[in-house]
Design an enzyme around this catalytic site. Structure first.
Site, PDB file in Angstrom:
ATOM      1  N   LYS A  76      15.955  14.916 -15.022  1.00  0.00           N
ATOM      2  CA  LYS A  76      16.121  13.927 -13.949  1.00  0.00           C
ATOM      3  C   LYS A  76      14.932  12.957 -13.899  1.00  0.00           C
ATOM      4  CE  LYS A  76      16.611  17.152 -10.850  1.00  0.00           C
ATOM      5  NZ  LYS A  76      16.489  18.286 -11.791  1.00  0.00           N
ATOM      6  N   THR A  77      13.724  13.502 -13.901  1.00  0.00           N
ATOM      7  CA  THR A  77      12.547  12.634 -13.858  1.00  0.00           C
ATOM      8  C   THR A  77      12.506  11.746 -15.105  1.00  0.00           C
ATOM      9  OG1 THR A  77      11.327  14.269 -12.571  1.00  0.00           O
ATOM     10  CG2 THR A  77      10.016  12.627 -13.746  1.00  0.00           C
ATOM     11  N   ASP A 121      11.991  11.996  -5.817  1.00  0.00           N
ATOM     12  CA  ASP A 121      12.335  13.326  -6.299  1.00  0.00           C
ATOM     13  C   ASP A 121      12.650  14.198  -5.078  1.00  0.00           C
ATOM     14  OD1 ASP A 121      12.761  15.165  -8.244  1.00  0.00           O
ATOM     15  OD2 ASP A 121      10.682  15.302  -8.914  1.00  0.00           O
ATOM     16  N   THR A 170      18.156  18.824  -6.682  1.00  0.00           N
ATOM     17  CA  THR A 170      18.727  20.013  -7.305  1.00  0.00           C
ATOM     18  C   THR A 170      19.909  20.495  -6.467  1.00  0.00           C
ATOM     19  OG1 THR A 170      17.060  21.236  -6.062  1.00  0.00           O
ATOM     20  CG2 THR A 170      16.623  20.857  -8.394  1.00  0.00           C
ATOM     21  N   ARG A 229      13.415  21.656 -20.603  1.00  0.00           N
ATOM     22  CA  ARG A 229      12.014  21.969 -20.266  1.00  0.00           C
ATOM     23  C   ARG A 229      11.636  23.350 -20.793  1.00  0.00           C
ATOM     24  NH1 ARG A 229      11.203  21.321 -14.539  1.00  0.00           N
ATOM     25  NH2 ARG A 229      10.420  19.239 -14.986  1.00  0.00           N
TER      26      ARG A 229
HETATM   27  N1  LIG Z   1      17.973  14.916 -22.683  1.00  0.00           N
HETATM   28  C1  LIG Z   1      16.725  15.236 -23.057  1.00  0.00           C
HETATM   29  N2  LIG Z   1      16.297  15.002 -24.313  1.00  0.00           N
HETATM   30  C2  LIG Z   1      15.065  15.369 -24.690  1.00  0.00           C
HETATM   31  N3  LIG Z   1      14.148  15.940 -23.878  1.00  0.00           N
HETATM   32  C3  LIG Z   1      14.506  16.183 -22.612  1.00  0.00           C
HETATM   33  C4  LIG Z   1      15.798  15.834 -22.135  1.00  0.00           C
HETATM   34  N4  LIG Z   1      15.875  16.189 -20.845  1.00  0.00           N
HETATM   35  C5  LIG Z   1      14.692  16.713 -20.518  1.00  0.00           C
HETATM   36  N5  LIG Z   1      13.857  16.718 -21.582  1.00  0.00           N
HETATM   37  C6  LIG Z   1      12.505  17.261 -21.596  1.00  0.00           C
HETATM   38  O1  LIG Z   1      12.418  18.310 -20.647  1.00  0.00           O
HETATM   39  C7  LIG Z   1      11.272  18.155 -19.824  1.00  0.00           C
HETATM   40  C8  LIG Z   1      11.694  18.234 -18.387  1.00  0.00           C
HETATM   41  O2  LIG Z   1      12.462  17.089 -18.032  1.00  0.00           O
HETATM   42  P1  LIG Z   1      12.378  16.464 -16.567  1.00  0.00           P
HETATM   43  O3  LIG Z   1      12.925  15.095 -16.647  1.00  0.00           O
HETATM   44  O4  LIG Z   1      10.998  16.601 -16.034  1.00  0.00           O
HETATM   45  O5  LIG Z   1      13.376  17.410 -15.760  1.00  0.00           O
HETATM   46  P2  LIG Z   1      13.723  17.429 -14.205  1.00  0.00           P
HETATM   47  O6  LIG Z   1      13.082  16.229 -13.577  1.00  0.00           O
HETATM   48  O7  LIG Z   1      15.218  17.399 -14.146  1.00  0.00           O
HETATM   49  O8  LIG Z   1      13.194  18.723 -13.677  1.00  0.00           O
HETATM   50  C9  LIG Z   1      10.600  16.836 -20.204  1.00  0.00           C
HETATM   51  O9  LIG Z   1       9.392  17.134 -20.851  1.00  0.00           O
HETATM   52  C10 LIG Z   1      11.517  16.188 -21.195  1.00  0.00           C
HETATM   53  O10 LIG Z   1      10.777  15.832 -22.323  1.00  0.00           O
HETATM   54 MG   LIG Z   2      11.561  16.292 -12.120  1.00  0.00          MG
END
Ligand SMILES: Nc1ncnc2c1ncn2[C@@H]1O[C@H](COP(=O)(O)OP(=O)(O)O)[C@@H](O)[C@H]1O
Ligand SMILES: [Mg+2]
Length: 354
Positions: A76-77, A121, A170, A229
């Site tokens: 998401k981030t 977020d 989430t 992640r």
């Molecule tokens: N579709 C994707 N392709 C490659 N790497 C991803 C992908 N989605 C997430 N990641 C990796 O996973 C990690 C967590 O992603 P993040 O955007 O912080 O997740 P969230 O915000 O949903 O908790 C990041 O370091 C990112 O590099």
């Molecule tokens: Mg995040």
């Protein structure tokens, strides 16, 4: 009493998680894809978002507000940053818990530049007054700033430049409908397929300059709980092991041995997950047993069992939450290599027995 609540947050798992240390956070940032084209998987979300952004660019307009929902670690981030990058726009990052007063939000909103992306977020954790201010800001690009207190208080309307709100949650179900309805586009992020995680792992390995065989990547992907992640974290732990014990090359054997050291099993269960299953099977014959009893048996807080271990066990089909308590599925017995007790007597197996 929410044994039927399947939407519990999967808070950060331990090895696989815990608070990421400084190095982990730095590496995580370095591994984030920077464009939609680099973003692995989530085909539908990517295609839809691509259209939303391209159309806005073509109109020379600010993109519609976007809501991203999905479990932690699914991207998401990362996507919020990609949205800003694709729009050639700056991004401001804040979160629901950081905005406790409407004034906090007013300060952020009033300092936005035209076209800026505002990423909020955990938007479901914003305070109610801030939320109400956000409705008006999203819809009319305007906020009322209240000056003074009591009978003398006046609302001074403040025009905002058009901006794009990207909200992440989430728990989409916890968003009040008026807020949800003000997003022009909602993307629900799914857990990733193993082949997609293999691509994430290969991509990360390349960025980290690691030697990895296809089977090594597959081994890590299979233990990553559908979550990029976690895939990246496990890759780094395997890298450490490979450097110390195996000349650096990550083969299937090296990956399996490394993850064994960190107690991440072949399905991605860690120590706590297995402790919960083991207690359920060995002490309570597979259940049903109440959450509190189960938590005491593994020496953990009720919330830890419920929010950290259970969502994954439920998703994997190893545990079920029933009105009478937690129950192990046949797959749980098989995964731990145990034989379920004979059916009958108590009839407790009736739920899944066939
Ligand atoms: N579709 C994707 N392709 C490659 N790497 C991803 C992908 N989605 C997430 N990641 C990796 O996973 C990690 C967590 O992603 P993040 O955007 O912080 O997740 P969230 O915000 O949903 O908790 C990041 O370091 C990112 O590099
Ligand atoms: Mg995040």
């Amino acid at each position: 009493m929410n044994w039927d609540d399947e939407t519990t947050d999967e808070t950060e798992p331990r090895l696989v998680g815990g608070a990421a240390d400084g190095e982990d956070q730095a590496v995580e940032a370095a591994l984030r894809p920077k464009s939609l084209a680099e973003f692995v998987g989530q085909e539908r979300v990517r295609e839809q978002l691509d259209l939303v952004l391209k159309a806005a660019l073509a109109r020379g307009a600010t993109a519609d507000h976007v809501l991203l929902s999905g479990a932690p670690g699914l991207g998401k981030t990362t996507l919020s940053m990609i949205i800003a990058a694709e729009m050639n726009a700056p991004i401001r990052i804040s979160s629901g818990p950081a905005i406790q007063h409407a004034g906090d939000l007013a300060a952020i909103l009033s300092s936005l530049q035209e076209g800026e992306v505002l990423f909020l977020d955990e938007i479901h954790r914003m305070s109610r007054p801030a939320e109400e201010m956000l409705y008006m800001a999203m819809e009319d690009f305007r906020v009322d700033v209240i000056v003074g207190k009591g009978p003398g208080a006046t609302a001074i309307p403040l025009e905002l430049p058009p901006f794009t709100l990207v909200g992440a949650t989430t728990r989409a179900g916890l968003l009040p409908p008026p807020l949800r309805d003000r997003f022009g586009f909602t993307a629900h992020m799914e857990f990733y397929e193993p082949v997609e995680l293999e691509r994430v792992i290969h991509r990360s390995a390349q960025l980290l300059d690691l030697d990895i065989e296809a089977e090594g990547a597959a081994e890590i992907a299979g233990r990553s709980r559908g979550t990029p992640r976690i895939a990246n974290r496990l890759l780094r732990r395997v890298r450490d092991y490979a450097q110390v014990k195996a000349d650096g090359l990550i083969t299937r054997e090296v990956a399996a041995a490394a993850l064994g050291v960190y107690e991440v099993d072949s399905r991605g269960l860690d120590r706590l997950d297995r402790a919960v299953l083991q207690a359920l099977l060995k002490l309570f014959g597979g259940g049903p047993v109440g959450l509190s009893t189960l938590a005491v048996a593994v020496g953990e807080e009720r919330e830890t069992v419920e929010e950290v271990a259970e969502p994954f066990l439920v998703r994997e089909g190893l545990l079920a939450r029933t009105p009478r308590g937690r129950v192990a599925t046949p797959a749980a017995w098989a995964h731990l290599g145990l034989v379920p007790p004979q059916q009958g007597a108590s009839g407790q197996q009736g739920l899944f027995g066939a």
